[in-house]
Each structure stands twice: as structure tokens, then as C-alpha cells.
Design a protein around this motif. Structure first.
Motif, mmCIF file in Angstrom:
data_model
loop_
_atom_site.group_PDB
_atom_site.id
_atom_site.type_symbol
_atom_site.label_atom_id
_atom_site.label_comp_id
_atom_site.label_asym_id
_atom_site.label_seq_id
_atom_site.Cartn_x
_atom_site.Cartn_y
_atom_site.Cartn_z
ATOM 1 N N ALA A 1 0.831 -1.209 0.000
ATOM 2 C CA ALA A 1 0.000 0.000 0.000
ATOM 3 C C ALA A 1 0.865 1.259 0.000
ATOM 4 C CB ALA A 1 -0.933 -0.001 1.206
ATOM 5 N N LEU A 2 1.929 1.263 0.775
ATOM 6 C CA LEU A 2 2.788 2.442 0.890
ATOM 7 C C LEU A 2 3.484 2.786 -0.417
ATOM 8 C CD1 LEU A 2 4.367 1.863 4.412
ATOM 9 C CD2 LEU A 2 2.926 3.795 3.739
ATOM 10 N N VAL A 3 3.882 1.764 -1.180
ATOM 11 C CA VAL A 3 4.622 2.036 -2.418
ATOM 12 C C VAL A 3 3.725 2.067 -3.650
ATOM 13 C CG1 VAL A 3 6.806 1.141 -1.564
ATOM 14 C CG2 VAL A 3 5.247 -0.386 -2.769
ATOM 15 N N ASP B 1 -0.803 -16.890 3.723
ATOM 16 C CA ASP B 1 -0.806 -15.436 3.903
ATOM 17 C C ASP B 1 -2.231 -14.885 3.867
ATOM 18 O OD1 ASP B 1 2.013 -15.406 4.038
ATOM 19 O OD2 ASP B 1 2.147 -15.450 1.853
ATOM 20 N N LEU B 2 -2.354 -13.586 3.734
ATOM 21 C CA LEU B 2 -3.662 -12.934 3.731
ATOM 22 C C LEU B 2 -4.608 -13.542 2.703
ATOM 23 C CD1 LEU B 2 -2.952 -9.088 3.932
ATOM 24 C CD2 LEU B 2 -4.032 -10.512 5.680
ATOM 25 N N GLY B 3 -5.873 -13.667 3.081
ATOM 26 C CA GLY B 3 -6.889 -14.061 2.128
ATOM 27 C C GLY B 3 -7.171 -12.919 1.173
ATOM 28 N N THR B 4 -7.790 -13.241 0.065
ATOM 29 C CA THR B 4 -8.042 -12.226 -0.963
ATOM 30 C C THR B 4 -8.901 -11.084 -0.449
ATOM 31 O OG1 THR B 4 -7.972 -14.012 -2.588
ATOM 32 C CG2 THR B 4 -8.795 -11.891 -3.338
ATOM 33 N N ALA B 5 -9.975 -11.393 0.277
ATOM 34 C CA ALA B 5 -10.871 -10.354 0.776
ATOM 35 C C ALA B 5 -10.135 -9.409 1.718
ATOM 36 C CB ALA B 5 -12.075 -10.980 1.474
ATOM 37 N N ASP B 6 -9.285 -9.957 2.584
ATOM 38 C CA ASP B 6 -8.532 -9.110 3.509
ATOM 39 C C ASP B 6 -7.521 -8.249 2.759
ATOM 40 O OD1 ASP B 6 -9.846 -10.035 5.786
ATOM 41 O OD2 ASP B 6 -8.446 -11.699 6.047
ATOM 42 N N ALA B 7 -6.874 -8.832 1.767
ATOM 43 C CA ALA B 7 -5.918 -8.057 0.974
ATOM 44 C C ALA B 7 -6.621 -6.923 0.240
ATOM 45 C CB ALA B 7 -5.203 -8.970 -0.022
ATOM 46 N N ARG B 8 -7.787 -7.211 -0.327
ATOM 47 C CA ARG B 8 -8.547 -6.167 -1.021
ATOM 48 C C ARG B 8 -8.998 -5.070 -0.054
ATOM 49 N NH1 ARG B 8 -7.280 -6.084 -6.061
ATOM 50 N NH2 ARG B 8 -7.535 -8.067 -7.153
ATOM 51 N N ALA B 9 -9.335 -5.449 1.176
ATOM 52 C CA ALA B 9 -9.759 -4.456 2.163
ATOM 53 C C ALA B 9 -8.638 -3.466 2.455
ATOM 54 C CB ALA B 9 -10.195 -5.157 3.444
ATOM 55 N N GLY C 1 -7.491 -2.179 -1.853
ATOM 56 C CA GLY C 1 -8.453 -1.680 -2.819
ATOM 57 C C GLY C 1 -8.537 -2.549 -4.056
ATOM 58 N N SER C 2 -9.240 -2.054 -5.031
ATOM 59 C CA SER C 2 -9.561 -2.865 -6.206
ATOM 60 C C SER C 2 -8.572 -2.716 -7.357
ATOM 61 C CB SER C 2 -10.959 -2.494 -6.716
ATOM 62 O OG SER C 2 -10.994 -1.122 -7.093
ATOM 63 N N GLU C 3 -7.705 -1.713 -7.322
ATOM 64 C CA GLU C 3 -6.839 -1.437 -8.472
ATOM 65 C C GLU C 3 -5.622 -2.355 -8.539
ATOM 66 O OE1 GLU C 3 -7.536 1.161 -10.974
ATOM 67 O OE2 GLU C 3 -9.394 0.607 -9.967
ATOM 68 N N VAL C 4 -5.149 -2.805 -7.387
ATOM 69 C CA VAL C 4 -3.950 -3.642 -7.334
ATOM 70 C C VAL C 4 -4.276 -5.051 -7.823
ATOM 71 C CG1 VAL C 4 -2.217 -4.659 -5.800
ATOM 72 C CG2 VAL C 4 -2.994 -2.306 -5.443
ATOM 73 N N LEU C 5 -3.370 -5.650 -8.562
ATOM 74 C CA LEU C 5 -3.518 -7.043 -8.974
ATOM 75 C C LEU C 5 -3.032 -7.955 -7.852
ATOM 76 C CD1 LEU C 5 -2.207 -6.947 -12.661
ATOM 77 C CD2 LEU C 5 -4.466 -6.353 -11.757
ATOM 78 N N ILE C 6 -3.729 -9.061 -7.641
ATOM 79 C CA ILE C 6 -3.357 -9.997 -6.581
ATOM 80 C C ILE C 6 -3.130 -11.382 -7.175
ATOM 81 C CG2 ILE C 6 -4.078 -11.121 -4.430
ATOM 82 C CD1 ILE C 6 -5.638 -8.652 -3.720
ATOM 83 N N GLY C 7 -2.029 -12.007 -6.764
ATOM 84 C CA GLY C 7 -1.718 -13.364 -7.196
ATOM 85 C C GLY C 7 -1.442 -14.253 -6.004
ATOM 86 N N ARG C 8 -1.566 -15.572 -6.216
ATOM 87 C CA ARG C 8 -1.337 -16.519 -5.126
ATOM 88 C C ARG C 8 -0.583 -17.743 -5.644
ATOM 89 N NH1 ARG C 8 -3.450 -16.680 -0.193
ATOM 90 N NH2 ARG C 8 -5.108 -15.220 -0.710
#
Length: 232
Positions: free
Chosen positions: A99-101, A112-120, A123-130
Motif C-alpha cells: 500500500a505504501l509504495v 498469507d492474507l486471504g483475498t478479501a482481507d488483501a482487497r480491504a 483496494g480494487s486497483e492492485v492485482l493480486i496473485g497466489r
């Protein structure tokens, strides 16, 4: 007195990318590289320029032993390089640092963090991979609408993941048969026979570490890998 906080220039540039732009870059990416901060060599900026120039689409900084303040400094170097090459940069595990960068990509493991927690947090703009290591995990990643991509591996045992058993090419074949979103094979992959083997198993995108980070010429190593992948 009210404190005033300044945003770092690289944070503003990274955050300016829209989700649509990031998704388009992800779709086009064939080669994703993970690197540590190369503190022992002192050449992170030079390495990043070389790797991106060779066609790497995403670079992730993964340095488990680094403290947060030092990691932020190195990630800002990565953010600036990614911006120059219209590429993406990825943060591993730490959502607060992502978030900071203004990270383009946030990558997590199974614990690690679940997707919902990571999105919280992000936000919605960042891409998330697992990362995934079994058929069940691949299916879960495939069905998770909050995930943008997943990785499958390690295909072969690798010193970058000590103690984790190889999943083999069979899991790569399974991923190729069911995937509905971008995915990457990872683990012990290098140019030549191993890259040919994952290609034959159905992988169109790969993540590498040593094949580029330990190369005498990272740009040439990246170019060779990209050339052997679809669209390269």
C-alpha cells in the motif's frame, strides 16, 4: 500542530496505473522474475534495468530477511524502473508495504492474507496473485474472483524454496487444462530442456529466479527465455 505527509514520487507514478492497464500488462507478460535486493552486490538498479530491457514483464522483490524501512527504499527503486519500462512491480507478503509504495501487484502464499482481507487493505486497483501447489489450490484460485493470477509449483525442487517438494509437470498439465485466468509455472525453470518441458505441459508464462538473477547478462538471459515462450 497537524502533521503533513509527503508522497514519494515513485508512489504517485505507480498508483497512477489503472487496474485496466495493469491487467493488460499482466496478460501480455510471459516472464516474471523474483529477486532479492542484491545488497551483497549493490547493483539492484542496474540489474532491474537490464532485466526489464530483456523483456521481463513483472519483477517481484522478495527478500525475507529485510526490515520494512530498507525494503521500502529498495521497492521505490523497483517502482521507478518498472515505470520507465512500462512494466509491473510486485510486493511479496506485506500488504502494508504494498500500500505504501503503490504496488502494481501483491503476491501471497497459501498461508498469507486471504483475498478479501488483501482487497480491504489495498483496494480494487492492485492485482493480486497466489502460489498454488495442489489441484485443490489451483481450483480455489481459479474460482476466486478476487485473484488476478496464480502460480503453480515448484515444478522442480529449488534452493529458493528449501524443504518444499516439487509438484512435477503433471500439475502444470492440470493447470493448463482448467485455468480461466493468467497463470505461471514456477520452480527450477531455466532456458533449454526445462523451459521446453513446461511449455510442452501447457505453460505459456513462467516465473524464474536464478535463471535471470544469477546470469552474467540478465538482459540476454531474459531475452532467451521470452523468445521461447508464446508471443515472445
Amino acid at each position: 500542530m497537524t502533521a503533513t505527509f509527503k508522497t514519494h514520487p515513485s508512489d504517485r507514478r505507480a498508483s497512477a496505473r489503472s487496474r485496466k492497464e495493469r491487467l493488460a500488462r499482466l496478460e501480455a507478460t510471459r516472464l516474471y522474475v523474483c529477486t532479492n535486493a542484491r545488497v551483497d552486490r549493490g547493483d539492484l538498479a542496474k540489474f532491474l534495468d537490464s532485466a526489464f530491457a530483456g523483456g521481463v514483464g513483472i519483477i517481484q522483490l522478495r527478500d525475507k530477511g529485510m526490515e520494512a524501512a530498507a525494503e521500502l527504499v529498495q521497492l521505490r527503486t523497483l517502482a521507478e524502473a518498472a515505470s520507465r519500462y512500462d512494466a509491473l512491480f510486485s510486493v511479496n507478503d506485506r500488504a502494508d508495504i504494498a500500500a505504501l509504495v503503490g504496488a502494481d501487484v501483491f503476491h501471497v502464499g497459501q498461508g498469507d492474507l486471504g483475498t478479501a482481507d488483501a482487497r480491504a487493505l489495498l483496494g480494487s486497483e492492485v492485482l493480486i496473485g497466489r502460489s498454488t501447489h495442489t489441484r485443490e489450490q489451483i481450483r480455489a484460485a481459479n474460482e476466486d474472483d478476487g485473484l488476478d493470477y496464480f502460480c503453480v509449483g515448484p515444478v522442480w525442487e529449488t534452493p529458493t524454496k528449501p524443504g518444499r517438494a516439487a509438484v512435477g509437470l503433471e500439475l502444470v498439465e492440470y493447470a493448463a487444462s482448467v485455468a480461466r485466468k493468467p497463470w505461471f509455472a514456477i520452480g527450477g525453470i531455466a532456458a533449454g530442456e526445462r523451459l521446453a518441458a513446461v511449455r510442452e505441459a501447457g505453460a505459456e508464462r513462467v516465473v524464474v529466479v536464478r535463471a535471470v538473477t544469477e546470469a552474467a547478462d540478465p538482459a540476454a538471459a531474459a531475452e532467451e527465455l521470452v523468445a521461447a515462450l508464446p508471443g515472445g
